[in-house]
Write a protein that holds these residues in place. Structure first.
Motif, PDB file in Angstrom:
ATOM      1  N   ALA A   1      91.179 100.030  61.021  1.00  0.00           N
ATOM      2  CA  ALA A   1      91.477 101.153  61.915  1.00  0.00           C
ATOM      3  C   ALA A   1      90.209 101.642  62.611  1.00  0.00           C
ATOM      4  O   ALA A   1      90.229 101.983  63.800  1.00  0.00           O
ATOM      5  N   ALA A   2      89.093 101.669  61.887  1.00  0.00           N
ATOM      6  CA  ALA A   2      87.816 102.077  62.490  1.00  0.00           C
ATOM      7  C   ALA A   2      87.402 101.088  63.564  1.00  0.00           C
ATOM      8  O   ALA A   2      86.977 101.490  64.659  1.00  0.00           O
TER       9      ALA A   2
ATOM     10  N   GLY B   1      92.563 111.185  63.539  1.00  0.00           N
ATOM     11  CA  GLY B   1      93.036 109.803  63.599  1.00  0.00           C
ATOM     12  C   GLY B   1      92.447 108.954  64.707  1.00  0.00           C
ATOM     13  O   GLY B   1      92.351 107.737  64.577  1.00  0.00           O
ATOM     14  N   GLY B   2      92.005 109.562  65.804  1.00  0.00           N
ATOM     15  CA  GLY B   2      91.433 108.794  66.899  1.00  0.00           C
ATOM     16  C   GLY B   2      89.929 108.598  66.800  1.00  0.00           C
ATOM     17  O   GLY B   2      89.324 107.931  67.627  1.00  0.00           O
ATOM     18  N   TYR B   3      89.308 109.171  65.780  1.00  0.00           N
ATOM     19  CA  TYR B   3      87.852 109.159  65.627  1.00  0.00           C
ATOM     20  C   TYR B   3      87.448 108.016  64.699  1.00  0.00           C
ATOM     21  O   TYR B   3      87.793 108.013  63.521  1.00  0.00           O
ATOM     22  N   PRO B   4      86.702 107.016  65.210  1.00  0.00           N
ATOM     23  CA  PRO B   4      86.374 105.848  64.386  1.00  0.00           C
ATOM     24  C   PRO B   4      85.661 106.191  63.078  1.00  0.00           C
ATOM     25  O   PRO B   4      85.938 105.577  62.045  1.00  0.00           O
TER      26      PRO B   4
ATOM     27  N   HIS C   1      87.884 107.001  60.084  1.00  0.00           N
ATOM     28  CA  HIS C   1      88.432 105.839  59.383  1.00  0.00           C
ATOM     29  C   HIS C   1      87.359 105.100  58.582  1.00  0.00           C
ATOM     30  O   HIS C   1      87.629 104.620  57.479  1.00  0.00           O
TER      31      HIS C   1
ATOM     32  N   ALA D   1      89.306  99.126  65.322  1.00  0.00           N
ATOM     33  CA  ALA D   1      90.219  99.218  66.464  1.00  0.00           C
ATOM     34  C   ALA D   1      89.897 100.397  67.371  1.00  0.00           C
ATOM     35  O   ALA D   1      90.228 100.388  68.553  1.00  0.00           O
ATOM     36  N   ARG D   2      89.238 101.417  66.827  1.00  0.00           N
ATOM     37  CA  ARG D   2      88.965 102.625  67.601  1.00  0.00           C
ATOM     38  C   ARG D   2      87.536 102.719  68.127  1.00  0.00           C
ATOM     39  O   ARG D   2      87.191 103.681  68.786  1.00  0.00           O
ATOM     40  N   THR D   3      86.711 101.746  67.829  1.00  0.00           N
ATOM     41  CA  THR D   3      85.331 101.804  68.312  1.00  0.00           C
ATOM     42  C   THR D   3      85.196 101.025  69.607  1.00  0.00           C
ATOM     43  O   THR D   3      85.916 100.059  69.850  1.00  0.00           O
ATOM     44  N   ASP D   4      84.284 101.476  70.450  1.00  0.00           N
ATOM     45  CA  ASP D   4      84.076 100.795  71.721  1.00  0.00           C
ATOM     46  C   ASP D   4      82.705 100.138  71.807  1.00  0.00           C
ATOM     47  O   ASP D   4      82.281  99.709  72.862  1.00  0.00           O
TER      48      ASP D   4
END
Length: 141
Positions: A121-122, A93-96, A99, A124-127
């Protein structure tokens, strides 16, 4: 099959040539990248062979990320529904990319509203801006 071949260092226009090459055969001590790098066009990729390599890798070094990558190959060999079942069973779930891959499978199944949520969701989790931009473009399609 055609491939871009490079024999020396230099500017791309000077050292890259499009050539006909033999179908690559991946040996026991070679990595999957060779199969991808030998192809100019994803349509030329031999997904069944890639899936077999991921099966071997998963047996040798099991991890959720390897299982996710294997699911991408499953999508090409067995279809997006079979791959989505595998993806939904992973705890990433934390891996972009989890998602993003899930979103693409949902999109391919015509489940556009769910795909949009997964793309968000992807994002939101990417930097990184390029990753977020490409996922954002997919949401707007």
């Amino acid at each position: 099959m055609k491939a871009i071949v490079q024999y020396e260092y230099g500017a791309p226009e000077a050292v890259l040539e499009l050539q006909d090459i033999d179908q690559p055969v991946v040996g026991d001590d070679e990595v999957l990248v060779r199969v991808h790098a030998a192809s100019v066009n994803p349509a030329d990729w031999h997904w069944w062979q890639i899936l077999q390599l991921y099966n071997r890798l998963l047996a040798l070094a099991p991890s959720p990320v390897v299982a996710l990558n294997r699911a991408v190959a499953v999508a090409e060999v067995e279809g997006p529904a079979a791959a989505l079942t595998l993806v939904d069973g992973l705890d990433l779930g934390g891996y972009p990319l989890f998602h993003a891959i899930r979103a693409d499978l949902l999109r391919r199944l015509g489940r556009d509203a769910e795909a949009a949520v997964a793309y968000e969701a992807a994002i939101a989790r990417t930097d990184t801006r390029p990753s977020a931009t490409s996922c954002g473009a997919a949401v707007r399609r």
